[in-house]
Scaffold this active site. Structure first.
Site, PDB file in Angstrom:
ATOM      1  N   LEU A  25      -2.430   6.775   3.739  1.00 17.23           N
ATOM      2  CA  LEU A  25      -1.761   6.643   5.025  1.00 17.23           C
ATOM      3  C   LEU A  25      -0.250   6.732   4.863  1.00 17.23           C
ATOM      4  O   LEU A  25       0.437   7.394   5.651  1.00 17.23           O
ATOM      5  CB  LEU A  25      -2.136   5.318   5.689  1.00 17.23           C
ATOM      6  CG  LEU A  25      -1.450   5.058   7.032  1.00 17.23           C
ATOM      7  CD1 LEU A  25      -1.940   6.030   8.093  1.00 17.23           C
ATOM      8  CD2 LEU A  25      -1.669   3.619   7.500  1.00 17.23           C
TER       9      LEU A  25
ATOM     10  N   GLY B  90       0.845  -1.196   0.000  1.00 16.95           N
ATOM     11  CA  GLY B  90       0.000   0.000   0.000  1.00 16.95           C
ATOM     12  C   GLY B  90       0.872   1.235   0.000  1.00 16.95           C
ATOM     13  O   GLY B  90       0.544   2.257   0.612  1.00 16.95           O
TER      14      GLY B  90
ATOM     15  N   LYS C 275     -12.979  19.032  18.615  1.00 21.96           N
ATOM     16  CA  LYS C 275     -12.131  17.859  18.385  1.00 21.96           C
ATOM     17  C   LYS C 275     -11.142  17.783  19.539  1.00 21.96           C
ATOM     18  O   LYS C 275     -10.231  18.615  19.634  1.00 21.96           O
ATOM     19  CB  LYS C 275     -11.395  17.949  17.053  1.00 21.96           C
ATOM     20  CG  LYS C 275     -10.458  16.762  16.800  1.00 21.96           C
ATOM     21  CD  LYS C 275      -9.830  16.836  15.421  1.00 21.96           C
ATOM     22  CE  LYS C 275      -8.773  15.741  15.225  1.00 21.96           C
ATOM     23  NZ  LYS C 275      -9.304  14.377  15.504  1.00 21.96           N
TER      24      LYS C 275
ATOM     25  N   GLY D 156      -0.535   4.716  -0.994  1.00 23.14           N
ATOM     26  CA  GLY D 156      -1.814   5.074  -0.378  1.00 23.14           C
ATOM     27  C   GLY D 156      -1.749   6.330   0.474  1.00 23.14           C
ATOM     28  O   GLY D 156      -0.674   6.881   0.756  1.00 23.14           O
TER      29      GLY D 156
ATOM     30  N   HIS E 247      -9.492   2.151  20.264  1.00 22.15           N
ATOM     31  CA  HIS E 247      -8.897   3.287  20.975  1.00 22.15           C
ATOM     32  C   HIS E 247      -9.349   3.368  22.429  1.00 22.15           C
ATOM     33  O   HIS E 247      -8.529   3.450  23.349  1.00 22.15           O
ATOM     34  CB  HIS E 247      -9.259   4.602  20.274  1.00 22.15           C
ATOM     35  CG  HIS E 247      -8.880   4.652  18.830  1.00 22.15           C
ATOM     36  ND1 HIS E 247      -7.732   4.063  18.340  1.00 22.15           N
ATOM     37  CD2 HIS E 247      -9.476   5.244  17.767  1.00 22.15           C
ATOM     38  CE1 HIS E 247      -7.660   4.276  17.036  1.00 22.15           C
ATOM     39  NE2 HIS E 247      -8.704   4.989  16.672  1.00 22.15           N
TER      40      HIS E 247
ATOM     41  N   ASP F  87      -2.283   0.802  16.860  1.00 22.46           N
ATOM     42  CA  ASP F  87      -3.371   1.692  17.262  1.00 22.46           C
ATOM     43  C   ASP F  87      -2.691   3.028  17.527  1.00 22.46           C
ATOM     44  O   ASP F  87      -1.985   3.186  18.529  1.00 22.46           O
ATOM     45  CB  ASP F  87      -4.053   1.169  18.529  1.00 22.46           C
ATOM     46  CG  ASP F  87      -5.216   2.054  18.969  1.00 22.46           C
ATOM     47  OD1 ASP F  87      -5.235   3.245  18.599  1.00 22.46           O
ATOM     48  OD2 ASP F  87      -6.093   1.569  19.702  1.00 22.46           O
ATOM     49  N   HIS F  88      -2.873   3.992  16.632  1.00 22.30           N
ATOM     50  CA  HIS F  88      -2.076   5.221  16.733  1.00 22.30           C
ATOM     51  C   HIS F  88      -2.338   5.996  18.021  1.00 22.30           C
ATOM     52  O   HIS F  88      -1.507   6.802  18.440  1.00 22.30           O
ATOM     53  CB  HIS F  88      -2.305   6.117  15.507  1.00 22.30           C
ATOM     54  CG  HIS F  88      -3.632   6.816  15.480  1.00 22.30           C
ATOM     55  ND1 HIS F  88      -4.784   6.222  15.010  1.00 22.30           N
ATOM     56  CD2 HIS F  88      -3.987   8.066  15.865  1.00 22.30           C
ATOM     57  CE1 HIS F  88      -5.783   7.066  15.113  1.00 22.30           C
ATOM     58  NE2 HIS F  88      -5.338   8.201  15.622  1.00 22.30           N
TER      59      HIS F  88
END
Length: 504
Positions: free
Chosen positions: A33, A28, A358, A31, A257, A194-195
């Site tokens: 990301l 990828g 946010k 892409g 998350h 998992d960022h």
């Protein structure tokens, strides 16, 4: 002593960060990301000296481009990270491209030859990282072919597989996927990114808890009244409508998350600050999480979907969303642990789109003194406020502790005071930079293990089953709010309220 330039500063060779040798094969490679997150992360590691002369990247995708075009794409994606064109060019020269169909076994022989060639050219000593930035239905196929087509080395220090979420859409699909990966890679070779676990203040939870007696001594149901976790987004689904409508907030945010944050807050102190010990305690915490029956799930979880207002379309009016969609864009819930530390102390969670802002925050609400000596009728004083430890994850990073103190007016009156620390974010590594560095080190602390993923899915699946047999009354909240009224009522039933709230 030889001198090197790092960020325009001369430093000695003994002061350089440890260089990591590895071939990174990215599935990828053209892409979104890769260009937005992964290449800038690798470039920052390169600037700091964690990657230097002994690394190479093979990007793969279906696109028919050559090495020069790929290197130009990489250079463009990191341009905002530095004004040094020579540095960027040197970095991009380590990147190579192979057009590749992951389902075609024959294509893997080309990748193997290129990988062996680069291993010799850059003296990579057989170390390989395979990063799959593709749809999850390809994870098992790629992992199997990497093994059967001999791309895993036996003469190196490591072979590691990195995969992005989503890791399944329920427990059964996640288990099937894990079984496919485990046929080619051992658990300690699999890094599920998992960022959120790469964020500065999420990693700071362990430091705050276990590095300070003032908190760890009170980190239990005797002193903590409740813990609140909020992950709020002010945007809608944007271009992700196709994916999101098949996922929803429960699968997209809660299962990964939020459950990871919950496990860090709830776990016992590990024997040592090592990935095996930390993961072990997180798993124990998640296994003690009460899995609700139908009645409990209905009472303790709330879902929502945003409607429209003068300047915002409703979720059902978004491009790519069915007009009768019942996919939730908001979730709030009450989690209970059946263990000695947390019995009776609820963890409240909420997440949603088109909310008031946010931000991500954790609010730890401590119990009030058993006797408020300042609130007797004759004193005229207002009742004491809650002591609250707030961990600000984003956009600001830091924490504050709200305590009660006397104000400077005539008489004796208390008021809340915030003791606050906010971090300078200018030099803080971004999540993907941290996590890729951990992959190169082989440190699994900030990655999800299979037992953690399995426990989270078992909990979330039960909520999903209940919702699938109930008809929701959507839409039920307006953009710019903090979700449906039912989310406030969820806490009000327990005589509590959200620490962060806005006027409706």
């Amino acid at each position: 002593m030889p001198l090197y330039l790092v960020n325009n500063d001369e430093i000695g060779v003994n002061d350089l960060p440890k260089e990591r040798r590895a071939l990174i094969m990215l599935f990828g490679g053209t892409g979104d990301l890769a260009t937005r997150k992964l290449y800038p992360a690798l470039f920052n590691l390169y600037k700091k000296g964690n990657l230097r002369d002994h690394f190479a990247v093979i990007g793969t995708a279906r696109n028919k481009i050559n090495d020069a075009e790929f290197q130009e794409l990489v250079a463009k994606s990191v341009a905002k990270e530095s004004d040094d064109k020579k540095l960027i060019a040197n970095f991009a020269s380590h990147f190579y491209y192979e057009a590749h169909d992951v389902t075609d076994v024959k294509h893997y022989s080309v990748l193997r030859e290129k990988a062996d060639e680069l291993d010799k050219k850059y003296d990579l000593q057989g170390n390989r990282v395979f990063y799959i930035s593709m749809a999850p239905n390809f994870f098992g196929t790629v992992a199997k072919n990497l093994k059967t087509q001999n791309l895993l080395t036996e003469n190196g220090e490591f072979n590691r597989l990195v995969i992005e979420k989503p890791f399944g859409r329920d427990y059964e699909s996640a288990k099937q996927l894990n079984d496919e990966l485990s046929a080619s890679f051992d658990e300690n070779q699999i890094f599920r990114i998992d960022h959120y676990l790469g964020k500065e203040m999420i990693q700071n939870i362990e430091a705050i808890r276990f590095g300070n007696t003032i908190f760890e001594a009170l980190w239990n149901n005797r002193y903590i009244d409740n813990i609140q976790i909020t992950l709020a987004e002010d945007l809608g689904v944007e271009e992700r409508a196709g994916y999101y409508d098949n996922s929803g907030a429960l699968r997209d945010m809660v299962q990964n998350h939020i459950m990871q944050i919950v496990s860090l807050l709830a776990m016992e102190q590990p024997v040592a600050f090592k990935d095996v010990d930390i993961r072990s305690e997180k798993v124990k915490a998640l296994r003690s999480l009460r899995v609700y029956d139908v009645v409990e799930a209905s009472a303790n979880f709330v879902r929502g979907q945003y409607g429209s207002d003068n300047s915002n379309k409703s979720y059902r009016e978004e491009d790519g969303v069915p007009a009768d969609s019942n996919t939730e864009t908001f979730v709030a819930g009450k989690l209970l642990f059946d263990n000695y530390r947390w019995s009776g102390t609820p963890f409240y969670i909420r997440t949603g789109k088109k909310l008031a802002g946010k931000f991500t925050r954790v609010d730890v609400v401590f119990k009030k003194p058993l006797v408020d000596i300042f609130a007797f009728p004759q004193s005229g004083s207002t009742p004491l406020n809650d002591n609250v430890l707030t961990i600000f994850v984003e956009p600001n990073q830091g924490f504050s502790l709200r305590v009660n103190a006397k104000n400077n007016e005539q008489g004796f009156h208390t008021e809340p005071v915030d003791l606050e620390y906010m971090e300078d974010q200018k030099n803080t590594p971004q999540p993907y930079e941290r996590l890729i560095h951990d992959v190169l080190k082989g440190d699994g602390t900030n990655f999800s293990s299979w037992p953690e993923v399995a426990s989270a899915w078992k909990f979330v699946d039960q909520i999903r089953r209940v919702w699938d047999i109930q008809q929701p009354n959507f839409p039920n909240y307006i953009p710019g709010s903090m979700g449906p009224v039912a989310a406030d009522e969820l806490l009000a039933r327990d005589h509590r309220q959200w620490v962060y709230k806005i006027n409706r």
